[in-house]
Enzyme design. Structure first.
Site, PDB file in Angstrom:
ATOM      1  N   PRO A 171      92.351  62.538  26.824  1.00 15.87           N
ATOM      2  CA  PRO A 171      93.809  62.497  26.976  1.00 15.87           C
ATOM      3  C   PRO A 171      94.341  61.211  27.589  1.00 15.87           C
ATOM      4  O   PRO A 171      95.534  61.062  27.768  1.00 15.87           O
ATOM      5  CB  PRO A 171      94.077  63.659  27.946  1.00 15.87           C
ATOM      6  CG  PRO A 171      92.873  63.704  28.803  1.00 15.87           C
ATOM      7  CD  PRO A 171      91.715  63.277  27.926  1.00 15.87           C
ATOM      8  N   CYS A 172      93.425  60.308  27.904  1.00 14.64           N
ATOM      9  CA  CYS A 172      93.800  59.132  28.680  1.00 14.64           C
ATOM     10  C   CYS A 172      95.005  58.389  28.136  1.00 14.64           C
ATOM     11  O   CYS A 172      95.908  58.031  28.865  1.00 14.64           O
ATOM     12  CB  CYS A 172      92.596  58.220  28.743  1.00 14.64           C
ATOM     13  SG  CYS A 172      92.667  57.104  30.117  1.00 14.64           S
ATOM     14  N   ARG A 173      94.997  58.136  26.841  1.00  9.93           N
ATOM     15  CA  ARG A 173      96.067  57.274  26.319  1.00  9.93           C
ATOM     16  C   ARG A 173      97.279  58.040  25.831  1.00  9.93           C
ATOM     17  O   ARG A 173      98.214  57.453  25.327  1.00  9.93           O
ATOM     18  CB  ARG A 173      95.522  56.458  25.148  1.00  9.93           C
ATOM     19  CG  ARG A 173      95.138  55.079  25.557  1.00  9.93           C
ATOM     20  CD  ARG A 173      95.471  54.080  24.496  1.00  9.93           C
ATOM     21  NE  ARG A 173      95.164  52.751  24.957  1.00  9.93           N
ATOM     22  CZ  ARG A 173      94.667  51.804  24.211  1.00  9.93           C
ATOM     23  NH1 ARG A 173      94.383  52.052  22.954  1.00  9.93           N
ATOM     24  NH2 ARG A 173      94.428  50.609  24.702  1.00  9.93           N
TER      25      ARG A 173
END
Lengths: 228, 275
Positions: A171-173
């Site tokens: 989900p980082c970006r």
């Protein structure tokens, strides 16, 4: 090199809003028979979106590999046959059709304040797909992206509510690209369903497509999350 | 303060004496002797059991050996949980050494994540650190670090190098002078009896009036059934690193001093032994 985090900019998704957007999403899904449902956990009352569907996979077996075991075959795209079956048969190869059961869950991450896509896949006999098989089944146009960065990567993780292994799209970006889309008049996009926006972008990477009618979920049709 | 630094060392160097026994149905060419090892509480099973694997592979045929996995009294052990957490949660009130059964076949796909290489452990470890910093500092501190700093955290853990690890980790334990603590506390609360693997929520270390929240405040907020009112009978233990910290301990202090290397407080709520 690291992933940027929406700490400073807006476009956080608060948990209440997440639940509201999911509710609207499920309503539309029910209208068009798209199969999504909301599952609530019995102990804490949190929950997630869930959908199960079956996909047919055509596996081309090159003639010289026909004798070896199946792990050496190159699976093609789900439901999209790149080369016509005739060619492979003409070349002396065969193809088999396999049914894969896909389960997709959308959970909320309170740490990153974004939705996260969890999924798992297994053959009808119950054998789960390996991470390798999952990676290979990703649409060719996304493969480069997957190889490039850790942000869009698929890894195996423990499902935070069920406690079982699932694959997760990092989900980082998420906030980065969501911000890019929602930038501009915040007023205009105030009631855009974040879940539809996000899922229509990340879903196709892992074989999950949203029918276009979701885009028609106009602001006046969705509940105002602020009044919730 | 000297005392506080000692806590960091005590946490890092905690060990659990363990006896590894090969599962009886594994096919061997001769009898497999048990293998004894002191396991670091702060590390991960698949990171510290190379010797265990080699020991048992010596008496097995190559074709009988597939991915190793561990089990305690029928429960597959999740390698992605720190060893100390697994012990506290499943075996803390049993006699030492901890008896773990080793398997090389029939990997439990529905229960355990695969761990094909050390890279998988590193990726998992770093993902936890990043998530912890997202909670503590909106990811600002971890993002400001260079890749070599991230690598140093991992190498420190892998090679059991306290100083090397804390040279970088101390930055993750700082906060702006105008604040009195982190934004949110990275924690997970585990109970063996629930289907849900753990509870994790947003929790601030400082109350709106400026007082420090305590461990008791956290438990009451997240898992109120675990703390019984003062009618005396405390049916559960709240355990971190094999001890029961006083419930009055400020959670900010616990986060700074008793987190695991992944920067999370992994807290077990277990039945209190009745004897």
């Amino acid at each position: 090199v690291s992933c940027s985090m929406a700490g400073e900019e807006g476009f956080f998704l608060e948990e209440k809003r997440f639940k509201q957007y999911c509710e609207d999403f499920v309503k539309h899904s029910q209208q068009i028979g798209d199969g999504w449902e909301w599952r609530t956990s019995k102990d804490l009352g949190d929950g997630y979106l869930s959908k199960t569907h079956f996909q047919v996979r055509n596996r081309h077996i090159p003639p010289d590999l026909e004798e070896k075991n199946n792990d050496n075959t190159e699976p093609t795209l789900f439901a999209h046959v790149e080369e016509p079956l005739d060619d492979s048969q003409a070349a002396g190869g065969g193809s088999t059709e396999e049914v894969v059961r896909y389960e997709y869950h959308v959970l909320y991450s309170s740490s990153y304040q974004v939705p996260v896509l969890y999924f798992r896949a297994c053959f009808l006999d119950g054998r789960p797909l390996t991470l390798d098989e999952i990676w290979r089944s990703v649409h060719a146009s996304y493969q480069a992206r997957l190889q490039e960065g850790p942000w869009d990567t698929i890894t195996q993780q423990e499902h935070p509510i069920l406690g079982q292994p699932f694959f997760v799209l990092h989900p980082c970006r998420t906030t980065e690209f969501i911000s890019a889309v929602l930038a501009g008049s915040q007023e205009h996009h105030r009631h855009t369903n974040y879940i539809i926006l996000w899922l229509s972008t990340v879903g196709p990477v892992v074989g999950l497509n949203l029918p276009l009618s979701y885009a028609k979920l106009a602001p006046e049709q969705s509940t105002n999350p602020d009044s919730a | 303060m000297t005392d506080d630094k000692d806590v960091l060392r005590d946490v890092w160097f905690g060990r659990i004496p363990t006896c590894f026994t090969l599962y009886q149905d594994e096919i061997t060419e001769r009898e497999a002797e048990p293998y004894y090892l002191l396991l670091p509480r702060i590390s991960y099973l698949t990171l510290v059991t190379d010797k265990v694997k080699k020991h048992f592979q010596k008496v097995m045929r190559q074709e009988e050996v597939s991915e190793i996995w561990f089990e305690y009294e029928g429960t597959p052990l999740k390698w992605h949980y720190p060893i100390g957490l697994l012990f506290d949660l499943h075996a803390s009130n049993t006699a030492l050494p901890w008896s773990i059964t080793v398997h090389f076949k029939n990997f439990p796909e529905k229960d355990l994540l695969h761990c094909h290489s050390k890279d998988v452990i590193e990726a998992h470890f770093m993902a936890c650190i990043k998530e912890a910093d997202a909670l503590k500092h909106k990811s600002q501190v971890i993002n400001e670090m260079q890749k070599k700093d991230h690598k140093q955290l991992w190498m420190g853990l892998q090679n059991d190098k306290f100083e090397q690890f804390w040279a970088i980790n101390r930055k993750l334990m700082e906060y702006p002078p105008e604040d009195n603590g982190f934004r949110y506390i990275p924690f997970r609360i585990y109970q063996a009896t629930t289907e849900r693997p753990f509870i994790q929520k947003l929790f601030r270390p400082i109350a709106s009036g400026g007082q420090l929240h305590t461990l008791g405040d956290l438990i009451k907020d997240v898992c109120p059934s675990a703390i019984n009112p003062e009618d005396g009978e405390q049916k559960t233990q709240v355990m971190i690193h094999g001890i029961e910290p006083m419930l009055e301990t400020p959670i900010q202090w616990l986060s700074e001093h008793m987190s695991y290397p992944d920067n999370f407080l992994h807290i077990s709520i277990i039945p209190r032994p009745t004897d």
